[in-house]
Design an enzyme around this catalytic site. Structure first.
Site, PDB file in Angstrom:
ATOM      1  N   LYS A 138      -7.086 -14.575  -0.621  1.00 52.47           N
ATOM      2  CA  LYS A 138      -5.535 -14.130  -0.897  1.00 52.47           C
ATOM      3  C   LYS A 138      -4.860 -15.452  -0.071  1.00 52.47           C
ATOM      4  O   LYS A 138      -5.543 -15.857   0.570  1.00 52.47           O
ATOM      5  CB  LYS A 138      -5.596 -13.302   0.481  1.00 52.47           C
ATOM      6  CG  LYS A 138      -6.406 -11.087  -0.550  1.00 52.47           C
ATOM      7  CD  LYS A 138      -5.666 -11.587  -2.522  1.00 52.47           C
ATOM      8  CE  LYS A 138      -6.890 -10.625  -3.097  1.00 52.47           C
ATOM      9  NZ  LYS A 138      -6.493 -10.758  -4.229  1.00 52.47           N
ATOM     10  N   SER A 168      -4.949 -11.890  -9.277  1.00 49.98           N
ATOM     11  CA  SER A 168      -4.044 -11.663  -7.714  1.00 49.98           C
ATOM     12  C   SER A 168      -3.746 -12.810  -7.816  1.00 49.98           C
ATOM     13  O   SER A 168      -2.510 -12.613  -6.596  1.00 49.98           O
ATOM     14  CB  SER A 168      -5.149 -10.879  -6.832  1.00 49.98           C
ATOM     15  OG  SER A 168      -6.086 -12.116  -6.565  1.00 49.98           O
TER      16      SER A 168
END
Length: 176
Positions: free
Chosen positions: A90, A43
């Site tokens: 993230k 990711s």
């Protein structure tokens, strides 16, 4: 012989008392200041785990986020809104009050509410992020990734940077 037993007990007692001091100090330091975390998955490629074969290990600075202050482009660790037992890493794309053009969220445009921020993985097709669950509460913030510390050939400081064409939209309050 009796003297050897006495000195052995003395060393054992010193070790045990040192252990019971060192463990709480270490736990407090890790809880308040920084700790290391392994980044798994795709990711955050290409920023983290660029070739997919080695997992990067990052230093997560907890002290720098103690007042929930982050900036756009920071890579942060948060408690997953979907699974509180899991932490995810993230990039911060938007802060409270920002207007964000989403990438697959239920609304095309979102105004990030007070006390929240918008996070995304750098590899959009392989990321469970705000485009899946919406703005994230700053209360879920766990740490800021400050350095890649493993593997050795990737040692580096992590600087805040927004991916191209991501970040808040320039909208005047009159247009709202």
């Amino acid at each position: 012989m009796a003297q050897a037993r006495t000195s052995g007990r003395r060393y054992l007692r010193a070790f045990v008392s040192g252990f019971f001091v060192a463990v709480p100090v270490t736990v407090t330091a890790l809880d308040r200041f920084a700790y290391v975390a392994r980044v798994e998955g795709a990711s955050m490629q290409p920023s983290l785990n660029p070739d997919g074969s080695d997992s990067d290990v990052v230093l997560l600075n907890r002290w720098s986020v103690r007042n929930f202050q982050v900036q756009r482009g920071d890579i942060v660790s948060v408690v997953s809104p979907r699974n509180p037992q899991q932490k995810i890493i993230k990039r911060v794309i938007g802060l409270e009050g920002d207007f964000i053009r989403t990438m697959g969220y239920k609304n095309r445009y979102v105004k990030v509410p007070d006390g929240h921020f918008w996070i995304e993985g750098d590899h959009h097709g392989h990321s469970l992020d705000s485009n899946s669950f919406g703005p994230v509460s700053v209360g879920l913030l766990h740490g800021r990734a400050s350095h890649i510390i493993w593997p050795p050939h990737r040692w580096q400081r992590i600087s805040p940077a927004l991916p191209p064409n991501r970040g808040p939209l320039e909208i005047n309050e009159d247009q709202e």
